[in-house]
Design a protein around this motif. Structure first.
Motif, PDB file in Angstrom:
ATOM      1  N   LYS A 150     -11.865  29.207 -51.958  1.00 24.91           N
ATOM      2  CA  LYS A 150     -10.570  28.697 -52.443  1.00 24.91           C
ATOM      3  C   LYS A 150      -9.958  27.742 -51.427  1.00 24.91           C
ATOM      4  N   ARG A 151     -10.038  28.084 -50.134  1.00 16.77           N
ATOM      5  CA  ARG A 151      -9.507  27.198 -49.097  1.00 16.77           C
ATOM      6  C   ARG A 151     -10.265  25.887 -49.057  1.00 16.77           C
ATOM      7  N   SER A 152     -11.566  25.962 -49.230  1.00 17.47           N
ATOM      8  CA  SER A 152     -12.401  24.765 -49.227  1.00 17.47           C
ATOM      9  C   SER A 152     -12.038  23.844 -50.387  1.00 17.47           C
ATOM     10  N   VAL A 153     -11.856  24.429 -51.570  1.00 19.82           N
ATOM     11  CA  VAL A 153     -11.464  23.659 -52.745  1.00 19.82           C
ATOM     12  C   VAL A 153     -10.081  23.058 -52.545  1.00 19.82           C
ATOM     13  N   ALA A 154      -9.162  23.849 -52.000  1.00 15.53           N
ATOM     14  CA  ALA A 154      -7.795  23.347 -51.778  1.00 15.53           C
ATOM     15  C   ALA A 154      -7.800  22.197 -50.779  1.00 15.53           C
ATOM     16  N   ARG A 155      -8.593  22.273 -49.734  1.00 14.07           N
ATOM     17  CA  ARG A 155      -8.700  21.175 -48.752  1.00 14.07           C
ATOM     18  C   ARG A 155      -9.292  19.929 -49.399  1.00 14.07           C
ATOM     19  N   ALA A 156     -10.301  20.122 -50.225  1.00 20.28           N
ATOM     20  CA  ALA A 156     -10.963  18.983 -50.886  1.00 20.28           C
ATOM     21  C   ALA A 156      -9.994  18.284 -51.820  1.00 20.28           C
ATOM     22  N   GLU A 157      -9.128  19.067 -52.487  1.00 16.78           N
ATOM     23  CA  GLU A 157      -8.161  18.464 -53.414  1.00 16.78           C
ATOM     24  C   GLU A 157      -7.054  17.737 -52.683  1.00 16.78           C
ATOM     25  N   LYS A 158      -6.752  18.116 -51.458  1.00 12.72           N
ATOM     26  CA  LYS A 158      -5.682  17.484 -50.688  1.00 12.72           C
ATOM     27  C   LYS A 158      -6.143  16.207 -49.990  1.00 12.72           C
ATOM     28  N   LYS A 159      -7.447  16.023 -49.823  1.00 11.49           N
ATOM     29  CA  LYS A 159      -7.945  14.841 -49.124  1.00 11.49           C
ATOM     30  C   LYS A 159      -7.659  13.600 -49.954  1.00 11.49           C
ATOM     31  N   PRO A 160      -7.141  12.561 -49.293  1.00  8.08           N
ATOM     32  CA  PRO A 160      -6.915  11.311 -50.033  1.00  8.08           C
ATOM     33  C   PRO A 160      -8.272  10.626 -50.304  1.00  8.08           C
ATOM     34  N   SER A 161      -8.349   9.949 -51.429  1.00  7.84           N
ATOM     35  CA  SER A 161      -9.601   9.294 -51.809  1.00  7.84           C
ATOM     36  C   SER A 161      -9.758   7.943 -51.184  1.00  7.84           C
TER      37      SER A 161
END
Length: 161
Positions: A150-161
């Motif tokens: 869940k933390r990994s997914v949350a970090r991936a979603e917060k990264k700017p593209s």
């Protein structure tokens, strides 16, 4: 006798054996070693001790859970020996332990009756060794893995593209 590491289901199996005894019309009692031996050792009169020993000696099936999790005095060892001797050959006793028999001298240090106690427990017994990983450790590891994902997914979603 159910022998195995912590968390592999020995207590649950022992409870189920007691339940099946009840279902089939037998009497059964489930107790932990700590509870039973503490209660017996606290009795200060011989008559009270005899009555309480009778309570533990009389069921058709007695389950003593968690022998080996704590260390006990010589008095506790003597009381357990007395109880097992009373039940020996007459009624069924189920014991769960996390310790092999060779380590019972650590559970009951300096007790002279340990060899005789184990001898009576294993004579005519089914000794079932359960191997495996603790279900509590396994579940904790699975929860930790889920949180990490869940933390990994949350970090991936917060990264700017």
């Amino acid at each position: 006798m159910l022998i195995g590491p912590n968390g592999v289901g020995k207590s649950t199996l022992a409870l189920n054996l007691a339940y099946q005894a009840l279902v089939h019309g037998h009497t059964a009692l489930f107790t932990t070693a700590c509870q039973m031996l503490g209660e017996l050792a606290a009795l200060d009169s011989d008559s009270a001790l005899r009555r309480r020993l009778h309570r533990y000696a009389s069921p058709d099936v007695l389950v003593i859970d968690e022998v080996g999790y704590l260390s006990y005095s010589n008095r506790h060892a003597d009381l357990l020996f007395e109880l097992i001797s009373r039940r020996y050959g007459a009624t069924s006793t189920v014991v769960t332990t996390n310790r092999p028999f060779v380590e019972w001298s650590e559970v009951f240090p300096n007790a002279a009756c340990v060899v005789s106690l184990v001898d009576r427990l294993v004579h005519r017994a089914e000794v079932i060794a359960i191997e495996g990983e603790s279900y509590r450790v396994k579940e904790a590891r699975e929860r930790a893995d889920q949180r990490a994902k869940k933390r990994s997914v949350a970090r991936a979603e917060k990264k700017p593209s």
